[in-house]
Design a protein around this motif. Structure first.
Motif, PDB file in Angstrom:
ATOM      1  N   ALA A 104      -9.154 122.818 -57.861  1.00 44.57           N
ATOM      2  CA  ALA A 104      -9.054 121.351 -57.877  1.00 44.57           C
ATOM      3  C   ALA A 104      -9.540 120.708 -59.184  1.00 44.57           C
ATOM      4  O   ALA A 104      -8.848 119.863 -59.746  1.00 44.57           O
ATOM      5  CB  ALA A 104      -9.785 120.760 -56.668  1.00 44.57           C
ATOM      6  N   PRO A 105     -10.723 121.115 -59.708  1.00 45.87           N
ATOM      7  CA  PRO A 105     -11.173 120.460 -60.946  1.00 45.87           C
ATOM      8  C   PRO A 105     -10.281 120.758 -62.151  1.00 45.87           C
ATOM      9  O   PRO A 105     -10.343 120.068 -63.154  1.00 45.87           O
ATOM     10  CB  PRO A 105     -12.573 121.053 -61.180  1.00 45.87           C
ATOM     11  N   ALA A 106      -9.440 121.807 -62.023  1.00 50.41           N
ATOM     12  CA  ALA A 106      -8.557 122.174 -63.136  1.00 50.41           C
ATOM     13  C   ALA A 106      -7.204 121.475 -63.009  1.00 50.41           C
ATOM     14  O   ALA A 106      -6.246 121.837 -63.675  1.00 50.41           O
ATOM     15  CB  ALA A 106      -8.373 123.694 -63.168  1.00 50.41           C
ATOM     16  N   THR A 107      -7.134 120.500 -62.117  1.00 51.65           N
ATOM     17  CA  THR A 107      -5.847 119.909 -61.784  1.00 51.65           C
ATOM     18  C   THR A 107      -5.787 118.429 -62.144  1.00 51.65           C
ATOM     19  O   THR A 107      -4.930 117.696 -61.664  1.00 51.65           O
ATOM     20  CB  THR A 107      -5.591 120.129 -60.265  1.00 51.65           C
ATOM     21  N   LEU A 108      -6.719 117.993 -62.999  1.00 52.81           N
ATOM     22  CA  LEU A 108      -6.777 116.557 -63.315  1.00 52.81           C
ATOM     23  C   LEU A 108      -5.492 116.046 -63.953  1.00 52.81           C
ATOM     24  O   LEU A 108      -4.982 114.982 -63.580  1.00 52.81           O
ATOM     25  CB  LEU A 108      -7.947 116.279 -64.263  1.00 52.81           C
ATOM     26  N   THR A 109      -4.973 116.780 -64.923  1.00 52.34           N
ATOM     27  CA  THR A 109      -3.765 116.309 -65.615  1.00 52.34           C
ATOM     28  C   THR A 109      -2.593 116.249 -64.639  1.00 52.34           C
ATOM     29  O   THR A 109      -1.892 115.234 -64.548  1.00 52.34           O
ATOM     30  CB  THR A 109      -3.426 117.247 -66.799  1.00 52.34           C
ATOM     31  N   ALA A 110      -2.403 117.335 -63.886  1.00 52.81           N
ATOM     32  CA  ALA A 110      -1.301 117.370 -62.923  1.00 52.81           C
ATOM     33  C   ALA A 110      -1.452 116.240 -61.898  1.00 52.81           C
ATOM     34  O   ALA A 110      -0.468 115.613 -61.488  1.00 52.81           O
ATOM     35  CB  ALA A 110      -1.249 118.729 -62.226  1.00 52.81           C
ATOM     36  N   CYS A 111      -2.694 115.962 -61.511  1.00 50.39           N
ATOM     37  CA  CYS A 111      -2.957 114.913 -60.522  1.00 50.39           C
ATOM     38  C   CYS A 111      -2.569 113.543 -61.082  1.00 50.39           C
ATOM     39  O   CYS A 111      -1.859 112.766 -60.431  1.00 50.39           O
ATOM     40  CB  CYS A 111      -4.430 114.960 -60.141  1.00 50.39           C
ATOM     41  N   GLY A 112      -3.017 113.263 -62.297  1.00 52.51           N
ATOM     42  CA  GLY A 112      -2.674 111.978 -62.920  1.00 52.51           C
ATOM     43  C   GLY A 112      -1.175 111.818 -63.070  1.00 52.51           C
ATOM     44  O   GLY A 112      -0.627 110.722 -62.906  1.00 52.51           O
ATOM     45  N   LEU A 113      -0.489 112.926 -63.345  1.00 54.45           N
ATOM     46  CA  LEU A 113       0.969 112.867 -63.499  1.00 54.45           C
ATOM     47  C   LEU A 113       1.649 112.616 -62.158  1.00 54.45           C
ATOM     48  O   LEU A 113       2.568 111.804 -62.052  1.00 54.45           O
ATOM     49  CB  LEU A 113       1.481 114.169 -64.127  1.00 54.45           C
ATOM     50  N   ALA A 114       1.177 113.318 -61.127  1.00 53.08           N
ATOM     51  CA  ALA A 114       1.771 113.127 -59.797  1.00 53.08           C
ATOM     52  C   ALA A 114       1.561 111.683 -59.320  1.00 53.08           C
ATOM     53  O   ALA A 114       2.398 111.109 -58.634  1.00 53.08           O
ATOM     54  CB  ALA A 114       1.168 114.120 -58.804  1.00 53.08           C
ATOM     55  N   MET A 115       0.416 111.086 -59.715  1.00 57.24           N
ATOM     56  CA  MET A 115       0.138 109.694 -59.322  1.00 57.24           C
ATOM     57  C   MET A 115       1.090 108.702 -59.997  1.00 57.24           C
ATOM     58  O   MET A 115       1.242 107.576 -59.531  1.00 57.24           O
ATOM     59  CB  MET A 115      -1.311 109.325 -59.698  1.00 57.24           C
ATOM     60  N   ARG A 116       1.704 109.121 -61.090  1.00 60.63           N
ATOM     61  CA  ARG A 116       2.631 108.240 -61.810  1.00 60.63           C
ATOM     62  C   ARG A 116       3.774 107.746 -60.936  1.00 60.63           C
ATOM     63  O   ARG A 116       4.377 106.719 -61.209  1.00 60.63           O
ATOM     64  CB  ARG A 116       3.240 108.978 -63.002  1.00 60.63           C
ATOM     65  N   GLY A 117       4.101 108.548 -59.924  1.00 61.07           N
ATOM     66  CA  GLY A 117       5.183 108.150 -59.037  1.00 61.07           C
ATOM     67  C   GLY A 117       4.846 106.919 -58.217  1.00 61.07           C
ATOM     68  O   GLY A 117       5.728 106.244 -57.700  1.00 61.07           O
ATOM     69  N   PHE A 118       3.563 106.620 -58.101  1.00 63.89           N
ATOM     70  CA  PHE A 118       3.148 105.563 -57.182  1.00 63.89           C
ATOM     71  C   PHE A 118       2.537 104.347 -57.861  1.00 63.89           C
ATOM     72  O   PHE A 118       2.314 103.344 -57.235  1.00 63.89           O
ATOM     73  CB  PHE A 118       2.136 106.106 -56.176  1.00 63.89           C
ATOM     74  N   SER A 119       2.186 104.509 -59.138  1.00 60.21           N
ATOM     75  CA  SER A 119       1.546 103.373 -59.806  1.00 60.21           C
ATOM     76  C   SER A 119       1.938 103.364 -61.265  1.00 60.21           C
ATOM     77  O   SER A 119       2.521 104.306 -61.762  1.00 60.21           O
ATOM     78  CB  SER A 119       0.024 103.518 -59.696  1.00 60.21           C
ATOM     79  N   GLY A 120       1.583 102.293 -61.945  1.00 63.57           N
ATOM     80  CA  GLY A 120       2.002 102.101 -63.327  1.00 63.57           C
ATOM     81  C   GLY A 120       1.418 103.076 -64.289  1.00 63.57           C
ATOM     82  O   GLY A 120       0.738 103.963 -63.973  1.00 63.57           O
TER      83      GLY A 120
END
Ligand SMILES: Nc1ncnc2c1ncn2[C@@H]1O[C@H](COP(=O)(O)OP(=O)(O)OP(=O)(O)O)[C@@H](O)[C@H]1O
Ligand SMILES: [Mg+2]
Length: 355
Positions: free
Chosen positions: A339-355
Motif C-alpha cells: 500500500a505505501p508503495a502505491t501513492l502514485t498509482a492511487c493519485g492517478l486512479a483518483m483522477r477519474g473522480f476529481s480534478g
C-alpha cells in the motif's frame, strides 16, 4: 497530451517505475473510495533507465500482464511522467482573456521560457485563481514536458490495449493521494506543511506540500531497497528473486538484522535526512509539520519510528487506503505490504473522480 483537467469516470492508475509496473483501480460511492483491483508486475532490468522507457515491448507486455492479473475491466487509464522531466511556471495573465485567448497566450509565453523547440513539447495549463497582488490578473500554472516522455508512455499503454486519457505528473499524482493521508490526521489544521518521503526500489523522492499551495518542493536521489536486495544476494548467495522474497517474508539467517538490515536502515536515514536538508536550505522559513513515509521500504518494521527519532518530526506510514474496503479479488496480505508503495498509482486512479 498532458491532461490535468477533470474526468468523470473511473480510470486505471498506471505507475511505471524502474523496477515494476503497478496498476490500481478505485471505485467510488458518495465521497468514499473502494479498492477494486491492483497488481504489480516486475520489469526486466534495463527496460526503464533514467526515467526513459527504453524497451517499450517489454514494458507493454508487463503492463498487459498486470492488467490481466488485476482483473480490472477498465480500458481507460491515467499515467504520469516523472516530475524531473517537466518544467513548470506560474504565469500572470489578464483575467479578461477568453478560454481561447488564454490558450494562445500560454503558448506564446511558454515559447519564451522552455529551452526546447515548442514543437517538441506537450503543454498543459490550469488556472490557479486570482493573483494575490493584482485582482486584474490570474495565476496560471503551465506544465511542459518533452513530447517523447509523454508519447513513449502513450504508445506503451496503447500496445497493452489501453486508452490513455490523462498524462499527469508524478508529483501531482502523489499530491492527490496525499489528500487521503491528510484526512487520516486528527489535527491536520495544525500541520500546514507536510512531506511525503517515498523510498522505492532505486529512487528516493521527497515531495513537500503546503496544504494551501500543493507541491512546493520535490527532489530525488538514487537510493532504494534494491541496495538491500543486492547485499542479501551477495551475503547469502541468492538470486534477485529469492533475495527479494526473503526480505519481504523475513526468512533470513539470524545475523541478517544486525549485519545487513541495520546498516541499510542507517543509510536510508542519512539519505532521507539529506533530502530534507536540501528543502530547509531552499526554504529556511518553512517547517515540515508531518512526514508520510511511503515506497516499498516503508514496510521495513520500525522504520517509521526510526525516522521520527532522527528528524524530530512526526512520521506516519503513507497508506492512502487505510479504512478503505477492498474488493474480494485483491490479495489482502500483499496489498497491505504494498500500500505505501502505491501513492502514485492511487493519485492517478483518483483522477477519474476529481480534478
Ligand atoms: N516488507 C518489505 N521489507 C523490506 N523491503 C520491502 C518490503 N516490501 C517491499 N520492499 C522493497 O521495496 C522496494 C520496492 O519499492 P517500490 O514498489 O516503492 O519501488 P518502485 O516504485 O518499483 O521503484 P522506484 O520508485 O525506485 O522506481 C523493493 O526494493 C522491495 O524489495
Ligand atoms: Mg516508486
Amino acid at each position: 497530451m498532458l491532461g490535468l483537467g477533470k474526468k468523470h469516470h473511473a480510470l486505471l492508475g498506471v505507475d511505471f517505475s524502474a523496477a515494476a509496473i503497478k496498476v490500481l483501480e478505485l471505485g467510488r460511492s458518495g465521497s468514499s473510495y473502494r479498492v477494486e483491483s491492483f497488481a504489480v508486475e516486475p520489469l526486466p532490468d534495463g527496460a526503464v533507465v533514467d526515467k526513459e522507457c527504453r524497451d517499450a515491448g517489454a514494458i507493454g507486455a508487463a503492463l498487459e500482464r498486470a492488467v490481466k492479473r488485476s482483473g480490472t475491466r477498465l480500458k481507460h487509464c491515467a499515467m504520469a511522467v516523472p516530475s524531473s522531466t517537466i518544467i513548470t511556471r506560474t504565469l500572470r495573465l489578464s483575467s479578461k482573456l477568453s478560454e481561447a485567448e488564454l490558450e494562445g497566450q500560454v503558448s506564446v509565453e511558454a515559447d519564451q521560457y522552455i529551452p526546447y523547440n515548442i514543437e517538441d513539447v506537450s503543454i498543459d495549463f490550469q488556472v490557479l485563481g486570482q493573483n494575490a497582488a493584482n485582482p486584474e490578473l490570474i495565476d496560471v500554472l503551465v506544465v511542459a514536458s518533452r513530447r517523447e516522455h509523454v508519447e513513449s508512455r502513450i504508445a506503451i499503454a496503447e500496445a497493452a490495449r489501453l486508452t490513455p486519457e490523462v498524462v499527469d505528473v508524478e508529483a501531482y499524482a502523489v499530491d492527490h493521494a496525499t489528500r487521503l493521508l491528510l484526512e487520516q490526521l486528527p489535527d491536520r489544521e495544525a500541520k500546514p506543511i507536510v512531506a511525503v518521503v517515498d523510498v522505492g526500489s532505486q529512487v528516493t523522492s521527497v515531495y513537500v506540500m503546503s496544504q494551501d499551495q500543493g507541491v512546493i518542493y520535490t527532489r530525488e536521489q538514487d537510493f532504494g531497497g534494491r541496495l538491500l536486495t543486492e547485499e542479501i544476494m551477495r551475503r547469502y548467495d541468492m538470486d534477485m528473486q529469492q533475495a527479494g522474497n526473503a526480505k519481504i517474508h523475513g526468512e533470513l539467517p539470524p545475523d541478517y538484522a544486525a549485519s545487513v538490515l541495520e546498516p541499510f536502515k542507517q543509510n536510508m536515514m542519512d539519505q532521507v535526512q539529506r533530502l530534507l536538508q536540501y528543502f530547509y536550505v531552499t526554504r529556511p522559513q518553512d517547517t515540515i509539520d508531518q512526514i508520510f513515509l511511503g515506497g516499498g521500504c516503508a514496510a521495513i518494521a520500525g522504520i517509521d519510528e526510526m525516522l521520527e527519532d532522527v528528524t524530530g518530526t512526526p512520521v506516519m506510514i503513507a497508506n492512502p487506503f487505510r479504512g478503505m474496503p477492498l474488493a474480494r479479488r485483491v490479495n489482502q496480505q500483499r496489498f497491505l505490504n504494498d500500500a505505501p508503495a502505491t501513492l502514485t498509482a492511487c493519485g492517478l486512479a483518483m483522477r477519474g473522480f476529481s480534478g
